[in-house]
Design a protein around this motif. Structure first.
Motif, PDB file in Angstrom:
ATOM      1  N   ALA A 144       2.600   7.308   5.914  1.00  0.00           N
ATOM      2  CA  ALA A 144       3.359   6.998   4.708  1.00  0.00           C
ATOM      3  C   ALA A 144       3.179   5.548   4.295  1.00  0.00           C
ATOM      4  O   ALA A 144       3.034   4.661   5.140  1.00  0.00           O
ATOM      5  CB  ALA A 144       4.852   7.288   4.932  1.00  0.00           C
ATOM      6  N   ASP A 145       3.212   5.331   2.980  1.00  0.00           N
ATOM      7  CA  ASP A 145       3.139   3.984   2.412  1.00  0.00           C
ATOM      8  C   ASP A 145       3.549   4.080   0.951  1.00  0.00           C
ATOM      9  O   ASP A 145       3.593   5.172   0.374  1.00  0.00           O
ATOM     10  CB  ASP A 145       1.723   3.412   2.529  1.00  0.00           C
ATOM     11  N   THR A 146       3.846   2.944   0.339  1.00  0.00           N
ATOM     12  CA  THR A 146       4.071   2.941  -1.100  1.00  0.00           C
ATOM     13  C   THR A 146       2.728   3.067  -1.812  1.00  0.00           C
ATOM     14  O   THR A 146       1.662   2.869  -1.214  1.00  0.00           O
ATOM     15  CB  THR A 146       4.761   1.642  -1.547  1.00  0.00           C
ATOM     16  N   THR A 147       2.760   3.375  -3.090  1.00  0.00           N
ATOM     17  CA  THR A 147       1.503   3.505  -3.826  1.00  0.00           C
ATOM     18  C   THR A 147       0.782   2.177  -3.948  1.00  0.00           C
ATOM     19  O   THR A 147      -0.439   2.134  -4.143  1.00  0.00           O
ATOM     20  CB  THR A 147       1.772   4.078  -5.231  1.00  0.00           C
ATOM     21  N   SER A 148       1.515   1.080  -3.820  1.00  0.00           N
ATOM     22  CA  SER A 148       0.886  -0.242  -3.881  1.00  0.00           C
ATOM     23  C   SER A 148       0.485  -0.758  -2.500  1.00  0.00           C
ATOM     24  O   SER A 148      -0.021  -1.875  -2.383  1.00  0.00           O
ATOM     25  CB  SER A 148       1.838  -1.245  -4.549  1.00  0.00           C
ATOM     26  N   GLY A 149       0.712   0.021  -1.450  1.00  0.00           N
ATOM     27  CA  GLY A 149       0.274  -0.365  -0.113  1.00  0.00           C
ATOM     28  C   GLY A 149       1.153  -1.394   0.560  1.00  0.00           C
ATOM     29  O   GLY A 149       0.651  -2.205   1.354  1.00  0.00           O
ATOM     30  N   THR A 150       2.456  -1.371   0.306  1.00  0.00           N
ATOM     31  CA  THR A 150       3.354  -2.383   0.866  1.00  0.00           C
ATOM     32  C   THR A 150       3.359  -2.360   2.389  1.00  0.00           C
ATOM     33  O   THR A 150       3.337  -3.418   3.047  1.00  0.00           O
ATOM     34  CB  THR A 150       4.781  -2.175   0.336  1.00  0.00           C
TER      35      THR A 150
END
Length: 442
Positions: A144-150
């Motif tokens: 899992a990750d945010t779409t911006s790769g946080t």
């Protein structure tokens, strides 16, 4: 299905996505995972972020689960943990997602305030076209990750910070410092507010899957086995395979592994209520299929139809009636073994990690108990509902809407909490009976 939807019995409890910002975040995540975007301006999503409206728009109900093996998910809010999981292919997917959300609630709350979290439940296999590949599934890892790769950036920043603190000349490394500052702008201070996910990997010893006709893989018990509705027993490795239609084999498996207990725990009003409810449900199912139900759902009309058409009632109804007579103090204790049609209607899952899977299996074995099927095995319920006559649908929707929908927690606890010690009479085995035909209380 319209009756079910309007009564809150289908697609109920979904998370509503209506704010333009949430729709845009969902589209970014959807594009990140699938390369597609929705044109809908509002829709509803389940625990995993799957939307039946978008599935209808795409004409693809597996748009977040291609191949039905490694389910993808989109989280817009931690409130999705309260939503059901639709189009389920593996029974442990919902538990894994809810546990992941609970273990990382603070991080997810912070991350979803600005972006969607997208990811995948990764099994150790990529395809289950070959049934034997199901046995290779041992763990499920959450990616899992945010779409911006946080999260990815936070891991990189954390590694740079450790390097900065340990390398003697790191203070003079302008490139290193510049990278740290750039990443910190996107992730925040990871030393005070770490952006990492806990418990990313989960055991998958026991599960139900819809693949290959539907089967239960139960490996954590003393006598492991696979229980299948329709399966070639020779292509699933070394584990014993029992057909769900083999009542003696299923009863023996449940007994040998202490997986089931009686659903009524002795004489008294609670037992009487449960038995009467089950008998009404079996009567509705049988009378509807025979065309004997009144047009308008009404308890008194059902009682009259049950009396008038007693010859149309199934054997399980009459067996439960004997148990009811005992519970009310009007008759002797009846002997009900695994050959009796009512046998599995008298059981529920015993306390333990497999309780819900056992209840699911019992519902599938006795689908005429439509309430149990709806509570414990929704995909099987919806499939049966779609194939039944209109009169059956009307009565079933009314029964569930009035007797279950408004008090789901109380009904579930009364029927399936299974945390009490049974107080049932002991009945000796009939001479010559094989062990596998024992009753549930022996």
């Amino acid at each position: 299905m319209h009756r079910l939807i309007t009564s809150g019995l289908m697609f109920g409890g979904l998370f509503h996505v209506a704010a333009p910002a949430l729709v845009e975040r969902y589209n970014r995540a959807l594009d990140h995972l699938t390369g597609r975007r929705t044109e809908l301006e509002d829709f509803h999503v389940d625990l995993s972020g799957f939307s039946p409206e978008i599935g209808d728009e795409f004409e693809d109900m597996d748009y977040l689960n291609p191949g039905g093996c490694n389910r993808q998910f989109i989280l817009l809010s931690t409130r999705q943990a309260d939503a059901p999981l639709l189009e389920m292919k593996f029974s442990n997917s919902a538990d894994i997602l809810r546990e992941f959300i609970a273990a990382n609630e603070a991080q997810l709350f912070t991350l979803t305030a600005r972006d969607a979290v997208a990811g995948e439940l990764q099994n150790s296999v990529w395809s289950v076209a070959d049934p034997e590949r199901l046995l290779d599934i041992r763990r499920v890892t959450v990616e899992a990750d945010t779409t911006s790769g946080t999260v990815r950036d936070a891991e990189t920043l954390d590694a740079l910070i450790r390097r900065f603190r340990t390398e003697p000349d790191a203070w003079w490394d302008d490139v290193l410092v510049a990278k740290m500052i750039d990443l910190a702008r996107r992730t925040g201070d990871v030393t005070r507010a770490p952006v990492t996910f806990e418990n990313p990997s989960f055991e998958a010893q026991d599960f139900w899957t819809s693949h290959h006709g539907g089967l239960y893989v139960l490996r954590s018990v003393p006598k492991p086995a696979i229980l299948a509705r329709a399966m070639d027993r020779e292509i699933l490795g070394d584990l014993p395979v029992h057909a769900l239609s083999d009542r003696g084999a299923v009863a023996g498996f449940l007994r040998d592994n202490a997986l089931a207990q009686p659903i009524v725990e002795g004489r008294g009003p609670d037992a009487v209520d449960i038995l009467r409810e089950k008998m009404d449900i079996l009567a509705i199912d049988a009378l509807a299929q025979g065309g004997h139900l009144p047009e308008t759902p009404d308890p008194r009309a059902l009682r009259r139809a049950t009396t008038r058409h007693a010859d149309a009632l199934p054997p399980a109804f009459h067996s439960l009636a004997r148990v009811l007579s005992w519970a009310e103090g009007r008759g002797d204790w009846p002997r009900i073994d695994s050959d009796d049609p009512a046998y599995f209607h008298t059981l529920r899952g015993a306390p333990g990690p497999l309780r819900d899977k056992v209840n699911m299996m019992l519902a599938e074995i006795g689908p005429e108990d439509f309430r149990q099927l709806h509570i414990c095995h929704k995909s099987a319920f919806y499939a049966r509902y779609a194939a039944m006559p209109e009169m059956w649908k009307a009565w079933v929707a009314n029964n569930l809407a009035t007797g279950y929908a408004g008090q789901t927690a109380d009904v579930w606890r009364r029927l399936y909490a299974s945390d009490a010690v049974p107080r049932m009479p002991k009945v000796p085995l009939r001479e010559g009976w094989p062990i596998r035909r024992e009753g549930p209380w022996d």
